[in-house]
Scaffold this active site. Structure first.
Site, PDB file in Angstrom:
ATOM      1  N   SER A  24      32.479  36.696  92.399  1.00  0.00           N
ATOM      2  CA  SER A  24      32.779  35.352  92.878  1.00  0.00           C
ATOM      3  C   SER A  24      31.927  34.321  92.150  1.00  0.00           C
ATOM      4  O   SER A  24      30.711  34.468  92.041  1.00  0.00           O
ATOM      5  CB  SER A  24      32.500  35.283  94.384  1.00  0.00           C
ATOM      6  OG  SER A  24      32.640  33.959  94.854  1.00  0.00           O
ATOM      7  N   CYS A  41      26.162  25.908 102.009  1.00  0.00           N
ATOM      8  CA  CYS A  41      25.661  27.275 101.781  1.00  0.00           C
ATOM      9  C   CYS A  41      24.163  27.352 102.053  1.00  0.00           C
ATOM     10  O   CYS A  41      23.377  26.547 101.540  1.00  0.00           O
ATOM     11  CB  CYS A  41      25.962  27.670 100.331  1.00  0.00           C
ATOM     12  SG  CYS A  41      25.220  29.241  99.870  1.00  0.00           S
ATOM     13  N   CYS A  72      29.334  35.169 105.172  1.00  0.00           N
ATOM     14  CA  CYS A  72      29.365  34.411 103.908  1.00  0.00           C
ATOM     15  C   CYS A  72      28.501  33.170 104.008  1.00  0.00           C
ATOM     16  O   CYS A  72      28.641  32.382 104.935  1.00  0.00           O
ATOM     17  CB  CYS A  72      30.775  33.883 103.631  1.00  0.00           C
ATOM     18  SG  CYS A  72      31.963  35.134 103.408  1.00  0.00           S
ATOM     19  N   CYS A 120      28.282  43.734  99.706  1.00  0.00           N
ATOM     20  CA  CYS A 120      28.142  42.385  99.159  1.00  0.00           C
ATOM     21  C   CYS A 120      26.762  42.279  98.521  1.00  0.00           C
ATOM     22  O   CYS A 120      25.741  42.406  99.180  1.00  0.00           O
ATOM     23  CB  CYS A 120      28.315  41.374 100.287  1.00  0.00           C
ATOM     24  SG  CYS A 120      28.094  39.680  99.743  1.00  0.00           S
ATOM     25  N   CYS A 152      19.218  30.089  94.342  1.00  0.00           N
ATOM     26  CA  CYS A 152      20.362  29.662  93.516  1.00  0.00           C
ATOM     27  C   CYS A 152      20.042  28.288  92.943  1.00  0.00           C
ATOM     28  O   CYS A 152      19.423  27.469  93.617  1.00  0.00           O
ATOM     29  CB  CYS A 152      21.632  29.587  94.382  1.00  0.00           C
ATOM     30  SG  CYS A 152      23.142  29.287  93.437  1.00  0.00           S
ATOM     31  N   GLY A 180      23.121  33.791  95.139  1.00  0.00           N
ATOM     32  CA  GLY A 180      23.064  33.450  93.717  1.00  0.00           C
ATOM     33  C   GLY A 180      24.414  33.291  93.044  1.00  0.00           C
ATOM     34  O   GLY A 180      25.452  33.653  93.602  1.00  0.00           O
ATOM     35  N   GLU A 181      24.373  32.705  91.845  1.00  0.00           N
ATOM     36  CA  GLU A 181      25.586  32.492  91.046  1.00  0.00           C
ATOM     37  C   GLU A 181      25.600  33.536  89.930  1.00  0.00           C
ATOM     38  O   GLU A 181      24.824  33.443  88.971  1.00  0.00           O
ATOM     39  CB  GLU A 181      25.574  31.057  90.491  1.00  0.00           C
ATOM     40  CG  GLU A 181      26.624  30.779  89.436  1.00  0.00           C
ATOM     41  CD  GLU A 181      28.027  31.228  89.815  1.00  0.00           C
ATOM     42  OE1 GLU A 181      28.547  30.779  90.836  1.00  0.00           O
ATOM     43  OE2 GLU A 181      28.618  32.048  89.069  1.00  0.00           O
ATOM     44  N   CYS A 204      25.386  24.020  96.780  1.00  0.00           N
ATOM     45  CA  CYS A 204      26.605  23.763  97.536  1.00  0.00           C
ATOM     46  C   CYS A 204      26.185  23.405  98.954  1.00  0.00           C
ATOM     47  O   CYS A 204      25.353  24.080  99.553  1.00  0.00           O
ATOM     48  CB  CYS A 204      27.529  24.968  97.508  1.00  0.00           C
ATOM     49  SG  CYS A 204      27.934  25.445  95.822  1.00  0.00           S
ATOM     50  N   HIS A 256      37.248  25.479  97.367  1.00  0.00           N
ATOM     51  CA  HIS A 256      36.743  24.715  98.527  1.00  0.00           C
ATOM     52  C   HIS A 256      37.204  23.272  98.644  1.00  0.00           C
ATOM     53  O   HIS A 256      37.007  22.659  99.690  1.00  0.00           O
ATOM     54  CB  HIS A 256      35.209  24.725  98.595  1.00  0.00           C
ATOM     55  CG  HIS A 256      34.598  26.092  98.619  1.00  0.00           C
ATOM     56  ND1 HIS A 256      35.098  27.136  99.357  1.00  0.00           N
ATOM     57  CD2 HIS A 256      33.515  26.594  97.981  1.00  0.00           C
ATOM     58  CE1 HIS A 256      34.361  28.210  99.181  1.00  0.00           C
ATOM     59  NE2 HIS A 256      33.397  27.914  98.343  1.00  0.00           N
ATOM     60  N   SER A 315      35.313  30.008  93.975  1.00  0.00           N
ATOM     61  CA  SER A 315      34.966  29.210  95.158  1.00  0.00           C
ATOM     62  C   SER A 315      35.485  27.798  94.956  1.00  0.00           C
ATOM     63  O   SER A 315      34.770  26.944  94.446  1.00  0.00           O
ATOM     64  CB  SER A 315      33.447  29.200  95.343  1.00  0.00           C
ATOM     65  OG  SER A 315      33.005  30.509  95.626  1.00  0.00           O
ATOM     66  N   GLU A 355      18.983  39.671 100.100  1.00  0.00           N
ATOM     67  CA  GLU A 355      19.763  40.322 101.147  1.00  0.00           C
ATOM     68  C   GLU A 355      21.044  40.921 100.557  1.00  0.00           C
ATOM     69  O   GLU A 355      21.632  40.379  99.622  1.00  0.00           O
ATOM     70  CB  GLU A 355      20.098  39.310 102.246  1.00  0.00           C
ATOM     71  CG  GLU A 355      18.839  38.840 102.955  1.00  0.00           C
ATOM     72  CD  GLU A 355      19.110  38.010 104.200  1.00  0.00           C
ATOM     73  OE1 GLU A 355      18.478  38.284 105.233  1.00  0.00           O
ATOM     74  OE2 GLU A 355      19.933  37.082 104.146  1.00  0.00           O
TER      75      GLU A 355
HETATM   76  N1  SAH Z   1      27.638  31.861  94.010  1.00  0.00           N
HETATM   77  C1  SAH Z   1      28.877  32.500  94.118  1.00  0.00           C
HETATM   78  C2  SAH Z   1      28.869  33.756  94.971  1.00  0.00           C
HETATM   79  C3  SAH Z   1      28.098  33.713  96.246  1.00  0.00           C
HETATM   80  S1  SAH Z   1      28.703  32.745  97.585  1.00  0.00           S
HETATM   81  C4  SAH Z   1      29.916  31.531  94.628  1.00  0.00           C
HETATM   82  O1  SAH Z   1      29.544  30.452  95.056  1.00  0.00           O
HETATM   83  O2  SAH Z   1      31.091  31.873  94.546  1.00  0.00           O
HETATM   84  C5  SAH Z   1      30.107  33.703  98.226  1.00  0.00           C
HETATM   85  C6  SAH Z   1      31.123  32.841  98.969  1.00  0.00           C
HETATM   86  O3  SAH Z   1      30.657  32.378 100.244  1.00  0.00           O
HETATM   87  C7  SAH Z   1      31.506  31.597  98.187  1.00  0.00           C
HETATM   88  O4  SAH Z   1      32.892  31.388  98.225  1.00  0.00           O
HETATM   89  C8  SAH Z   1      30.790  30.549  98.963  1.00  0.00           C
HETATM   90  O5  SAH Z   1      31.298  29.279  98.706  1.00  0.00           O
HETATM   91  C9  SAH Z   1      30.992  31.013 100.371  1.00  0.00           C
HETATM   92  N2  SAH Z   1      30.116  30.346 101.344  1.00  0.00           N
HETATM   93  C10 SAH Z   1      28.903  29.798 101.103  1.00  0.00           C
HETATM   94  N3  SAH Z   1      28.393  29.266 102.240  1.00  0.00           N
HETATM   95  C11 SAH Z   1      29.298  29.478 103.221  1.00  0.00           C
HETATM   96  C12 SAH Z   1      29.310  29.206 104.627  1.00  0.00           C
HETATM   97  N4  SAH Z   1      28.293  28.618 105.228  1.00  0.00           N
HETATM   98  N5  SAH Z   1      30.388  29.586 105.328  1.00  0.00           N
HETATM   99  C13 SAH Z   1      31.421  30.231 104.724  1.00  0.00           C
HETATM  100  N6  SAH Z   1      31.447  30.545 103.409  1.00  0.00           N
HETATM  101  C14 SAH Z   1      30.402  30.164 102.660  1.00  0.00           C
HETATM  102 FE1  SF4 Z   2      24.905  29.166  95.015  1.00  0.00          FE
HETATM  103 FE2  SF4 Z   2      27.321  30.229  95.646  1.00  0.00          FE
HETATM  104 FE3  SF4 Z   2      25.718  29.214  97.554  1.00  0.00          FE
HETATM  105 FE4  SF4 Z   2      26.902  27.576  95.824  1.00  0.00          FE
HETATM  106  S1  SF4 Z   2      27.931  28.895  97.354  1.00  0.00           S
HETATM  107  S2  SF4 Z   2      24.745  27.469  96.481  1.00  0.00           S
HETATM  108  S3  SF4 Z   2      26.851  28.799  93.968  1.00  0.00           S
HETATM  109  S4  SF4 Z   2      25.303  31.002  96.282  1.00  0.00           S
END
Ligand code: SAH
Ligand code: SF4
Length: 409
Positions: A239, A157, A381, A143, A150, A207-208, A154, A263, A261, A128
């Protein structure tokens, strides 16, 4: 007498660690860029590779420059429309090559105008991509995703519940941006200061990105090339969840903006919600941020902080965050948690988010609260996940097990 080997320096250790990360990435490589009919996709090749393709078919390398212009500046996918190339040559190219795009599987537009694309690739894999238009001006962020699934898990996510299927290739990463530009008709690429509708890229999709560094770097070099799409590195933000050994390389080689990230401000909590923290704890992550080349007051590092009720949103957490950021050119993006079907957390209350924001702001750091966009179409996000995976996840026996993900990581 046996000699014990000298302990490796930290530089050597991180070099070894980088090599390990790159070797692992290669195990999840995208399929080759050749179609079943033998033609090759020209998108995603570096300039040098494109020139080599031309030489291989008996053409002069300058053809590569011409093609680069048509592919990345004009956005043309049909050789017959490349009017500075003679007809016989157009036909020769069309026999051997294509200018590919990911296929649009579905497209959804939110009530707030955010648009989500589900793109499909040649091997049937999907990701996506989201376009988030600015609410006041004619510009917006694309984006982009970098992996199908991934390896990290997390807890908050949605993408993290899908195991890593494979990395995206450079063509697939550039292709998401080009296909989004197709949808808005933004070709040729605007030059110099001309405003762009698709004006920034945030590498914040599925993805990362630092676990797929080579492909991401190649794609960004193509996007930043001045004779093509020509998007400045200042308009690109990557990110990461904190892949410390790759952060230096990203800064040195690409110079794009960095978002981290974070958090959580305590290792016990971050270990739990961003499991990568067990490998690269907060102190190492912050040290990598302090080393990040190009960070300055004009180019601050963004710290992303998802607000989870009762988990990381106390006043003490905010004060600890300020302590961690001391002396760093930083801003904090507070992201109200975006729920997804079955997610284990709740979004912090407005009061808690504002209290947190005020403490950070009073310490001198910008702390905007990110407005969720496209929540109604699961485009916000952390809500991205491919439809096929959503359907699979609905059948409990096929949900990827934690063990399977741990194996892949
Ligand atoms: N993998 C990378 C980039 C993709 S995630 C990373 O983790 O940084 C992009 C952002 O969205 C990250 O800051 C992630 O922590 C945040 N994110 C993931 N799940 C979320 C959610 N359910 N609500 C709000 N932000 C979230
Ligand atoms: Fe992967 Fe980023 Fe989601 Fe963590 S927040 S599971 S690194 S996509």
């Amino acid at each position: 007498m046996t000699q014990t080997p000298a302990p490796a320096s930290s530089a050597e250790l991180s070099e070894a660690e980088r090599a390990r990360i790159l070797a692992k990435a290669a195990l999840f490589a995208p399929p080759p860029a050749t179609l079943p009919d033998g033609r090759r996709d020209l998108v995603g090749l570096s300039r040098e590779e494109l020139a080599a393709e031309m030489v291989a078919i008996g053409e002069k390398p300058f053809r590569a420059k011409q093609l680069w212009h048509w592919i990345y500046h004009q956005g043309v996918t049909d050789f017959a429309r490349m009017s500075t190339i003679a007809k016989p040559m157009q036909a020769k190219l069309a026999e051997r090559f294509v200018v590919g795009r990911p296929g649009v599987v579905t497209e959804q537009t939110s009530t707030d105008a955010t648009r989500k694309f589900l793109f499909g690739f040649r091997d049937g894999q999907q990701v996506e991509t989201v376009y988030i238009p600015d609410e006041q001006e004619d510009r917006g962020a694309v984006c982009i995703s970098t992996q199908v699934g991934c390896t990290l898990s997390c807890k908050f996510c949605h993408t993290g519940t899908q195991k890593l299927v494979r990395n995206l290739g450079a063509a697939e990463i550039v292709g998401q941006f080009m296909a989004a530009r197709d949808a808005y008709g933004e070709w040729p690429s605007p030059t110099d200061g001309t405003p762009r509708l698709l004006s920034t890229i945030v590498i914040m999709g599925m993805g990362e990105p630092l676990y797929n560094y080579e492909n991401v770097a190649k794609a960004m070099r193509i996007i930043m090339d001045n004779e093509g799409i020509a998007l400045s590195r200042r308009r690109i933000t990557l990110s990461t969840s904190g892949v410390v050994p790759m952060m230096d390389r990203c800064g040195e080689e690409l110079g794009v903006g960095l978002a981290v990230s974070l958090h959580a401000v305590r290792n016990d909590i971050r270990d739990e919600i961003v499991p990568l923290n067990r490998k690269y704890p907060i102190e190492e992550l912050m040290a990598a941020c302090r080393r990040y080349p190009g960070a300055s007051n004009a180019r601050r590092i963004t710290f992303e902080y998802v607000m989870l009720k009762g988990v990381n949103d106390s006043e003490a957490d905010a004060r600890e965050l300020v302590r961690l950021l001391k002396g760093l050119p930083a801003k904090v993006n507070l992201i109200p948690f975006n729920p997804w079907p079955g997610s284990p957390y709740e979004t912090s209350s407005n009061n808690a988010i504002h209290r947190f924001a005020n403490i950070v702001m009073e310490a001198g750091y910008a702390s905007p609260i990110r407005k969720p966009r496209g929540r109604d179409i699961l485009a916000a996000c952390g809500q991205l996940k491919t439809e096929s995976e959503r359907r699979r996840a609905a059948r409990p026996q096929a949900t990827p097990s934690k063990a399977a993900k741990a194996d892949a990581a």
